[in-house]
Design an enzyme around this catalytic site. Sequence first.
Site, PDB file in Angstrom:
ATOM      1  N   ARG A   3       1.208  -1.852   0.316  1.00  0.00           N
ATOM      2  CA  ARG A   3       0.170  -0.084  -0.103  1.00  0.00           C
ATOM      3  C   ARG A   3       1.152   1.786  -0.074  1.00  0.00           C
ATOM      4  O   ARG A   3       1.786   1.706   0.976  1.00  0.00           O
ATOM      5  CB  ARG A   3      -1.430   0.180   1.088  1.00  0.00           C
ATOM      6  CG  ARG A   3      -1.330   0.850   1.349  1.00  0.00           C
ATOM      7  CD  ARG A   3      -2.311   1.134   2.455  1.00  0.00           C
ATOM      8  NE  ARG A   3      -3.614   0.954   2.355  1.00  0.00           N
ATOM      9  CZ  ARG A   3      -5.151   0.631   2.580  1.00  0.00           C
ATOM     10  NH1 ARG A   3      -5.456   1.699   4.118  1.00  0.00           N
ATOM     11  NH2 ARG A   3      -5.801  -0.293   1.818  1.00  0.00           N
ATOM     12  N   HIS A  24      -7.474   1.081  -6.741  1.00  0.00           N
ATOM     13  CA  HIS A  24      -7.490   0.258  -5.250  1.00  0.00           C
ATOM     14  C   HIS A  24      -8.736  -1.888  -5.451  1.00  0.00           C
ATOM     15  O   HIS A  24     -10.401  -1.209  -5.387  1.00  0.00           O
ATOM     16  CB  HIS A  24      -8.194   1.042  -3.813  1.00  0.00           C
ATOM     17  CG  HIS A  24      -8.385   0.054  -3.173  1.00  0.00           C
ATOM     18  ND1 HIS A  24      -7.502  -0.616  -2.406  1.00  0.00           N
ATOM     19  CD2 HIS A  24      -9.554   0.628  -2.171  1.00  0.00           C
ATOM     20  CE1 HIS A  24      -7.881  -0.933  -1.133  1.00  0.00           C
ATOM     21  NE2 HIS A  24      -8.850  -0.133  -0.273  1.00  0.00           N
ATOM     22  N   GLN A  53     -10.575  -3.759  -3.261  1.00  0.00           N
ATOM     23  CA  GLN A  53     -11.806  -3.554  -2.830  1.00  0.00           C
ATOM     24  C   GLN A  53     -12.883  -3.735  -3.434  1.00  0.00           C
ATOM     25  O   GLN A  53     -13.891  -3.656  -3.663  1.00  0.00           O
ATOM     26  CB  GLN A  53     -12.124  -2.363  -2.480  1.00  0.00           C
ATOM     27  CG  GLN A  53     -13.103  -1.327  -1.716  1.00  0.00           C
ATOM     28  CD  GLN A  53     -13.146  -1.294  -0.736  1.00  0.00           C
ATOM     29  OE1 GLN A  53     -12.532  -1.901   0.628  1.00  0.00           O
ATOM     30  NE2 GLN A  53     -14.906  -1.708   0.320  1.00  0.00           N
ATOM     31  N   ASP A 111     -16.901   8.037  -2.128  1.00  0.00           N
ATOM     32  CA  ASP A 111     -15.429   8.177  -0.452  1.00  0.00           C
ATOM     33  C   ASP A 111     -15.305   9.246  -1.141  1.00  0.00           C
ATOM     34  O   ASP A 111     -16.034  10.395  -0.914  1.00  0.00           O
ATOM     35  CB  ASP A 111     -14.463   7.344  -2.173  1.00  0.00           C
ATOM     36  CG  ASP A 111     -13.577   6.704  -1.187  1.00  0.00           C
ATOM     37  OD1 ASP A 111     -13.645   6.414  -0.122  1.00  0.00           O
ATOM     38  OD2 ASP A 111     -12.416   7.338  -1.884  1.00  0.00           O
ATOM     39  N   CYS A 149     -16.838   2.359   0.342  1.00  0.00           N
ATOM     40  CA  CYS A 149     -15.229   1.271   0.779  1.00  0.00           C
ATOM     41  C   CYS A 149     -14.683   1.575   2.287  1.00  0.00           C
ATOM     42  O   CYS A 149     -14.139   1.029   2.978  1.00  0.00           O
ATOM     43  CB  CYS A 149     -13.439   1.503   0.403  1.00  0.00           C
ATOM     44  SG  CYS A 149     -13.111   3.354   0.451  1.00  0.00           S
ATOM     45  N   ARG A 204     -13.768  -7.726   2.329  1.00  0.00           N
ATOM     46  CA  ARG A 204     -11.905  -7.597   2.010  1.00  0.00           C
ATOM     47  C   ARG A 204     -11.965  -9.228   2.575  1.00  0.00           C
ATOM     48  O   ARG A 204     -11.257  -9.877   1.922  1.00  0.00           O
ATOM     49  CB  ARG A 204     -11.971  -6.464   2.782  1.00  0.00           C
ATOM     50  CG  ARG A 204     -12.619  -5.393   2.100  1.00  0.00           C
ATOM     51  CD  ARG A 204     -12.400  -4.983   1.075  1.00  0.00           C
ATOM     52  NE  ARG A 204     -10.641  -5.336   0.858  1.00  0.00           N
ATOM     53  CZ  ARG A 204      -9.887  -3.910   1.418  1.00  0.00           C
ATOM     54  NH1 ARG A 204     -10.163  -2.837   1.840  1.00  0.00           N
ATOM     55  NH2 ARG A 204      -8.460  -3.731   0.988  1.00  0.00           N
TER      56      ARG A 204
HETATM   57  N1  NVA Z   1      -9.317   7.161  -1.664  1.00  0.00           N
HETATM   58  C1  NVA Z   1      -9.202   6.840  -0.203  1.00  0.00           C
HETATM   59  C2  NVA Z   1     -10.318   5.151  -0.076  1.00  0.00           C
HETATM   60  C3  NVA Z   1      -9.187   4.723   1.540  1.00  0.00           C
HETATM   61  C4  NVA Z   1      -9.663   3.122   1.465  1.00  0.00           C
HETATM   62  C5  NVA Z   1      -8.099   6.835   0.002  1.00  0.00           C
HETATM   63  O1  NVA Z   1      -7.463   6.296  -0.797  1.00  0.00           O
HETATM   64  O2  NVA Z   1      -7.700   7.736   1.268  1.00  0.00           O
HETATM   65  N1   CP Z   2     -11.301   0.350   2.258  1.00  0.00           N
HETATM   66  C1   CP Z   2     -10.422   0.092   3.192  1.00  0.00           C
HETATM   67  O1   CP Z   2      -8.904  -0.573   2.131  1.00  0.00           O
HETATM   68  O2   CP Z   2     -10.061   0.388   4.052  1.00  0.00           O
HETATM   69  P1   CP Z   2      -8.380   0.180   5.132  1.00  0.00           P
HETATM   70  O3   CP Z   2      -8.287   1.573   4.539  1.00  0.00           O
HETATM   71  O4   CP Z   2      -8.737   0.632   6.612  1.00  0.00           O
HETATM   72  O5   CP Z   2      -7.494  -0.977   4.388  1.00  0.00           O
END
Ligand code: NVA
Ligand code: CP
Length: 298
Positions: free
Chosen positions: A102, A129, A132, A217, A257, A285
């Site tokens: 990540r 992502h 998800q 989101d 998400c 998930r």
């Molecule tokens: N768009 C958000 C998704 C978090 C799971 C981010 O990248 O922070």
């Molecule tokens: N939706 C998602 O990826 O959640 P986290 O950031 O908690 O992993």
Amino acid sequence: MQPRHFISLLDLTSDEFRGLISRASELKNNKDRDFQPLKGQVLAMIFEKSSTRTRISFEAGMTQFGGHALFLSPRDTQLGRGEPLEDSAKVISSMVDCIMLRTYSHDMVTTFAKYSSVPVINGLTELLHPCQLLADMQAYFEHRGDIAGKTVTWVGDGNNMCHSYINAARVLNFKLNIACPEGYLPNQAIVDDAGDRICMFNSAEEAAENSDLIVTDVWASMGQEEEQKKREIAFKNYQVTESTMNAANNDALFMHCLPAHRGEEVSAEVIDGPQSVVFDAAENRLHAQKALLEFLLC
Ligand code: NVA
Ligand code: CP
């Protein structure tokens, strides 16, 4: 030979995507803890950003499958001290069976994959992502059946989740309406590659008409915290409310998400209401990632 990676949903054929969804639902219903196809295998998880769902689901999934997951933060490894990505990918992949990252930069994941001798999974980048979407689509299929030919509406930021919905529309063949404020549109190349499945709107309610699924989101993603105030102004007409849901089909579902900000991108009535399946998708998930790990490693 290059291992099979999962960087984008476009790495999957439509049959493979549907196969992962049905396997994930099967695993969800299989309570047999003696099924351990990854016994002795190790997943390295590199997190540059925070996570609840992604970390816990991969870690629990590996344990349930008889393997082990290692949590690695760049702060505590030589990655944070400038060891070249190429070297890190070669070394880490020589010791483990799979690597999940990540990161901020999407290039970091693709570079890592290029030099890794084991499968690399994208656990979220600024661009995509995909994990998800496996869980969201599993939730849709479980509640409503196949999504092919249906209409999904994305409301809000043209971000990593929006891009992943665009890619899912291509692989699973659904229509995607997108309502984003000016200045926050999705990547044009990703939109163009999806062809006429994508329709852009200026209003959430117009976009939601005849939709089967409404998704949103956060307005400010991880790394954009300092833009929060500016974004609150830009996105103020892009909250999913009961009137957005009323514009959609009667049996439309709502997804997010998570983590969510009630009163910003979505009203509490919607996210905690009867059309919301956010917690089903969150639980998925775990099941979707187990299906993915089995697909890549067995
Ligand atoms: N768009 C958000 C998704 C978090 C799971 C981010 O990248 O922070
Ligand atoms: N939706 C998602 O990826 O959640 P986290 O950031 O908690 O992993």
